[in-house]
Design a protein around this motif. Structure first.
Motif, mmCIF file in Angstrom:
data_model
loop_
_atom_site.group_PDB
_atom_site.id
_atom_site.type_symbol
_atom_site.label_atom_id
_atom_site.label_comp_id
_atom_site.label_asym_id
_atom_site.label_seq_id
_atom_site.Cartn_x
_atom_site.Cartn_y
_atom_site.Cartn_z
ATOM 1 N N ARG A 172 0.818 -1.211 0.000
ATOM 2 C CA ARG A 172 0.000 0.000 0.000
ATOM 3 C C ARG A 172 0.855 1.267 0.000
ATOM 4 O O ARG A 172 0.374 2.339 -0.351
ATOM 5 N N PHE A 173 2.106 1.161 0.413
ATOM 6 C CA PHE A 173 2.978 2.337 0.503
ATOM 7 C C PHE A 173 3.698 2.635 -0.813
ATOM 8 O O PHE A 173 4.458 3.594 -0.882
ATOM 9 N N THR A 174 3.498 1.826 -1.824
ATOM 10 C CA THR A 174 4.164 2.053 -3.109
ATOM 11 C C THR A 174 3.288 2.943 -3.992
ATOM 12 O O THR A 174 2.062 2.995 -3.822
ATOM 13 N N VAL B 270 5.499 11.800 -0.111
ATOM 14 C CA VAL B 270 6.732 11.958 -0.874
ATOM 15 C C VAL B 270 7.311 10.569 -1.160
ATOM 16 O O VAL B 270 7.616 9.809 -0.239
ATOM 17 N N MET B 271 7.470 10.254 -2.443
ATOM 18 C CA MET B 271 7.802 8.909 -2.855
ATOM 19 C C MET B 271 9.301 8.631 -2.849
ATOM 20 O O MET B 271 9.925 8.316 -3.874
ATOM 21 N N HIS B 272 9.903 8.763 -1.660
ATOM 22 C CA HIS B 272 11.260 8.264 -1.459
ATOM 23 C C HIS B 272 11.212 6.731 -1.470
ATOM 24 O O HIS B 272 10.140 6.129 -1.530
ATOM 25 N N ALA B 273 12.404 6.099 -1.370
ATOM 26 C CA ALA B 273 12.436 4.647 -1.229
ATOM 27 C C ALA B 273 11.620 4.231 -0.001
ATOM 28 O O ALA B 273 10.936 3.199 -0.019
ATOM 29 N N ARG B 274 11.709 5.024 1.057
ATOM 30 C CA ARG B 274 10.815 4.877 2.219
ATOM 31 C C ARG B 274 9.914 6.109 2.212
ATOM 32 O O ARG B 274 10.350 7.194 2.596
ATOM 33 N N GLU C 206 9.378 16.150 7.168
ATOM 34 C CA GLU C 206 8.797 14.901 6.681
ATOM 35 C C GLU C 206 8.861 13.834 7.764
ATOM 36 O O GLU C 206 9.817 13.779 8.538
ATOM 37 N N VAL C 207 7.820 12.991 7.800
ATOM 38 C CA VAL C 207 7.744 11.872 8.740
ATOM 39 C C VAL C 207 7.515 10.598 7.931
ATOM 40 O O VAL C 207 6.681 10.595 7.017
ATOM 41 N N PRO C 208 8.230 9.530 8.227
ATOM 42 C CA PRO C 208 8.015 8.287 7.471
ATOM 43 C C PRO C 208 6.552 7.854 7.516
ATOM 44 O O PRO C 208 5.929 7.814 8.581
ATOM 45 N N LEU C 209 6.016 7.522 6.357
ATOM 46 C CA LEU C 209 4.615 7.142 6.275
ATOM 47 C C LEU C 209 4.343 5.859 7.054
ATOM 48 O O LEU C 209 3.286 5.730 7.696
ATOM 49 N N THR D 178 9.691 11.191 17.038
ATOM 50 C CA THR D 178 11.001 11.690 17.434
ATOM 51 C C THR D 178 11.866 11.811 16.186
ATOM 52 O O THR D 178 12.265 10.809 15.588
ATOM 53 N N GLU D 179 12.121 13.040 15.785
ATOM 54 C CA GLU D 179 12.847 13.304 14.546
ATOM 55 C C GLU D 179 14.349 13.422 14.821
ATOM 56 O O GLU D 179 14.767 14.240 15.650
#
Length: 232
Positions: free
Chosen positions: A32-34, A73-77, A171-174, A203-204
């Motif tokens: 779902r994250f792709t 934002v479509m980073h690798a993660r 940005e925060v990891p989805l 926690t960034e």
């Protein structure tokens, strides 16, 4: 009409409620994250219902249509782009928010408003944004009728935050935001009513330490609804 007052409590200090027996804890399928998985999800949405749709009202603000963008934002993660609002704004000042704002008479629709407001607040250009669709309406306690618009964003953009409205953009990891173990429920009696909300403190990592990004309230509520869609 005068602006609604900000909460007179620190949400960080409100105790976390124990999980309900029926609280959803399902994990999101990583597909779902792709980009393909997200496009397929909105092209053929499953049957689902939002968990949260309307907060208890406070203040006397007239209802207003608004729209926000969930910029994935479509980073690798993949990550979600968020803003930290400036402290002097009349509503939701100092809080972490999705970029967006009121729908203007010149906006064609809520999607146009979300894209315009995102560009005005952050400098993120519409040509880097692929709109997928919208989540159900979310009504805040300050009487904003918010349409959350979900979109893919290609990395490599340069931002120009508006200093009048935005203190910071980050940005925060989805997968962190969509992990139910990071969803905390709170409740407090305030302004004559019991109010409940979710928080998702992140926690960034910083160059010289760490910084807590306390995501809560309407932003966390809309993200919780997005989680419900992803597990449907």
């Amino acid at each position: 009409m005068s602006a609604s007052p900000p909460p007179l409590f620190d949400p960080r200090q409100v105790p976390v409620l124990p999980p309900r027996s029926d609280e959803l804890r399902a994990r999101v399928d990583p597909r779902r994250f792709t980009p393909a998985g997200l496009r397929d999800l909105f092209a053929a949405p499953p049957a689902w219902a939002p968990e949260l749709s309307e907060e208890r009202r406070f203040g006397e603000r007239m209802p207003a249509q608004a729209a926000v963008l969930l910029p994935l934002v479509m980073h690798a993660r993949p990550t979600l782009l968020l803003t930290q609002r400036t402290a002097h704004l009349s509503t939701h000042s100092g809080q972490i928010a999705l970029p967006g704002g009121k729908v203007d008479a010149t906006d064609a629709d809520a999607t146009a408003a979300a894209l315009r407001e995102t560009f005005e607040e952050t400098g993120l250009a519409p040509d880097r944004i692929e709109v997928l669709g919208s989540l159900p309406l979310y009504v805040t306690g300050t009487a904003f009728l918010v349409t959350p618009v979900v979109a893919l964003v290609q990395p490599g953009f340069v931002l120009q935050p508006n200093p009048h409205e935005v203190d910071d953009v980050f940005e925060v990891p989805l997968d962190f935001l969509m992990d139910p173990s990071n969803h905390r429920r709170h409740a407090i009696e305030w302004a004559g009513a019991m109010r409940e909300w979710y928080s998702m403190p992140y926690t960034e990592p910083q160059p010289h330490g760490e910084r807590e990004r306390f995501i809560w309230g309407a932003t966390a509520g809309m993200l919780r609804n997005f989680y419900r869609l992803l597990i449907a």
